[in-house]
Design a protein around this motif. Sequence first.
Motif, mmCIF file in Angstrom:
data_model
loop_
_atom_site.group_PDB
_atom_site.id
_atom_site.type_symbol
_atom_site.label_atom_id
_atom_site.label_comp_id
_atom_site.label_asym_id
_atom_site.label_seq_id
_atom_site.Cartn_x
_atom_site.Cartn_y
_atom_site.Cartn_z
ATOM 1 N N PRO A 66 11.154 15.688 29.963
ATOM 2 C CA PRO A 66 9.993 15.349 30.799
ATOM 3 C C PRO A 66 8.756 16.175 30.450
ATOM 4 N N ILE A 67 7.590 15.558 30.597
ATOM 5 C CA ILE A 67 6.307 16.244 30.459
ATOM 6 C C ILE A 67 5.908 16.716 31.846
ATOM 7 N N GLY A 68 5.711 18.009 31.992
ATOM 8 C CA GLY A 68 5.310 18.578 33.274
ATOM 9 C C GLY A 68 3.805 18.747 33.359
ATOM 10 N N PRO A 69 3.291 19.030 34.554
ATOM 11 C CA PRO A 69 1.846 19.152 34.757
ATOM 12 C C PRO A 69 1.185 20.231 33.895
ATOM 13 N N GLY A 70 1.895 21.266 33.526
ATOM 14 C CA GLY A 70 1.302 22.356 32.745
ATOM 15 C C GLY A 70 1.603 22.298 31.264
ATOM 16 N N ASP A 71 2.172 21.210 30.787
ATOM 17 C CA ASP A 71 2.554 21.132 29.373
ATOM 18 C C ASP A 71 1.347 20.802 28.492
ATOM 19 N N LEU A 72 1.184 21.603 27.454
ATOM 20 C CA LEU A 72 0.070 21.485 26.518
ATOM 21 C C LEU A 72 0.622 21.534 25.098
ATOM 22 N N TRP A 73 -0.232 21.212 24.110
ATOM 23 C CA TRP A 73 0.145 21.330 22.698
ATOM 24 C C TRP A 73 -0.946 22.140 22.008
ATOM 25 N N SER A 74 -0.584 23.275 21.420
ATOM 26 C CA SER A 74 -1.560 24.135 20.763
ATOM 27 C C SER A 74 -2.063 23.499 19.469
ATOM 28 N N ASP A 75 -3.399 23.375 19.348
ATOM 29 C CA ASP A 75 -3.989 22.844 18.115
ATOM 30 C C ASP A 75 -4.967 23.847 17.498
ATOM 31 N N ASP A 76 -4.797 25.118 17.837
ATOM 32 C CA ASP A 76 -5.653 26.188 17.329
ATOM 33 C C ASP A 76 -4.980 26.854 16.138
ATOM 34 N N PRO A 77 -5.501 26.638 14.911
ATOM 35 C CA PRO A 77 -4.863 27.222 13.722
ATOM 36 C C PRO A 77 -4.736 28.743 13.765
ATOM 37 N N GLY A 78 -5.551 29.417 14.586
ATOM 38 C CA GLY A 78 -5.463 30.871 14.702
ATOM 39 C C GLY A 78 -4.460 31.355 15.732
ATOM 40 N N ASP A 79 -3.819 30.435 16.426
ATOM 41 C CA ASP A 79 -2.866 30.762 17.488
ATOM 42 C C ASP A 79 -1.461 30.914 16.908
ATOM 43 N N ALA A 80 -0.736 31.927 17.352
ATOM 44 C CA ALA A 80 0.646 32.128 16.891
ATOM 45 C C ALA A 80 1.536 30.941 17.265
ATOM 46 N N ALA A 81 1.177 30.194 18.306
ATOM 47 C CA ALA A 81 1.958 29.037 18.750
ATOM 48 C C ALA A 81 1.367 27.717 18.240
ATOM 49 N N TYR A 82 0.566 27.779 17.172
ATOM 50 C CA TYR A 82 -0.062 26.580 16.594
ATOM 51 C C TYR A 82 0.980 25.498 16.328
ATOM 52 N N ASN A 83 0.658 24.275 16.737
ATOM 53 C CA ASN A 83 1.507 23.089 16.581
ATOM 54 C C ASN A 83 2.833 23.212 17.327
ATOM 55 N N GLN A 84 2.766 23.785 18.516
ATOM 56 C CA GLN A 84 3.936 23.880 19.384
ATOM 57 C C GLN A 84 3.519 23.567 20.819
ATOM 58 N N MET A 85 4.516 23.168 21.614
ATOM 59 C CA MET A 85 4.264 22.948 23.033
ATOM 60 C C MET A 85 4.100 24.317 23.693
ATOM 61 N N VAL A 86 3.087 24.420 24.545
ATOM 62 C CA VAL A 86 2.810 25.643 25.303
ATOM 63 C C VAL A 86 2.558 25.250 26.759
ATOM 64 N N ARG A 87 2.395 26.240 27.619
ATOM 65 C CA ARG A 87 2.199 25.978 29.056
ATOM 66 C C ARG A 87 0.846 26.507 29.519
ATOM 67 N N ALA A 88 0.255 25.802 30.470
ATOM 68 C CA ALA A 88 -0.996 26.232 31.097
ATOM 69 C C ALA A 88 -0.684 27.345 32.094
ATOM 70 N N PRO A 89 -1.627 28.240 32.319
ATOM 71 C CA PRO A 89 -2.924 28.333 31.642
ATOM 72 C C PRO A 89 -2.744 28.865 30.223
ATOM 73 N N TYR A 90 -3.594 28.415 29.316
ATOM 74 C CA TYR A 90 -3.448 28.791 27.915
ATOM 75 C C TYR A 90 -4.827 29.064 27.322
ATOM 76 N N PRO A 91 -5.037 30.247 26.734
ATOM 77 C CA PRO A 91 -6.389 30.641 26.313
ATOM 78 C C PRO A 91 -6.866 30.005 25.003
ATOM 79 N N HIS A 92 -5.964 29.480 24.186
ATOM 80 C CA HIS A 92 -6.349 28.932 22.889
ATOM 81 C C HIS A 92 -6.603 27.423 22.987
ATOM 82 N N SER A 93 -7.226 26.861 21.949
ATOM 83 C CA SER A 93 -7.480 25.422 21.909
ATOM 84 C C SER A 93 -6.150 24.672 21.994
ATOM 85 N N HIS A 94 -6.154 23.603 22.793
ATOM 86 C CA HIS A 94 -4.916 22.863 23.027
ATOM 87 C C HIS A 94 -5.235 21.437 23.455
#
Length: 164
Positions: A66-94
């Motif tokens: 399931p996709i939850g309300p806080g589910d995001l996908w990191s699209d910031d190439p400078g982020d260690a979690a780039y191209n992975q599912m992350v959770r809000a709040p999230y400081p990098h581009s997503h």
Amino acid sequence: MRHTDLVLTPTHLRFCGRRFPCSIGRGGVTGTKREGDGATPRGTHRIVGMLYRPDRMARPAGWAMPIGPGDLWSDDPGDAAYNQMVRAPYPHSHERLRRADPLYDLVLLTDWNWPRAMPGRGSAIFVHQWRKPHHPTEGCIALHGDHLRWVAARIAPGTRLIVA
């Protein structure tokens, strides 16, 4: 190629003997994918996950998550979690996975630039619902919602997505 491969052709997506009209990236198909180029990456990819909106549909397959309300996908190439599912709040581009529109109500995740992403090589190549027939995506492959649900009910983890 096998009957159970997802095969992108110039006019449709083929799966299990059926042909589905689809949309691809606004940048066409490329062998040199880059973040933000709007292109669909050429190659043989694998389906590695399925996400769905439980508030909008029943679970399409036993392995869907399931996709939850806080589910995001990191699209910031400078982020260690780039191209992975992350959770809000999230400081990098997503990108928000729980959208107001139906595009991500059902998502097939590919292994493009995953699980060890190379920064800038592109993120979030999904198979998802289209906005309207043949409306280009940002690099994903998009199908009519009914067709996507038909595919999701029959696809298995590890299925090959062949983009020639």
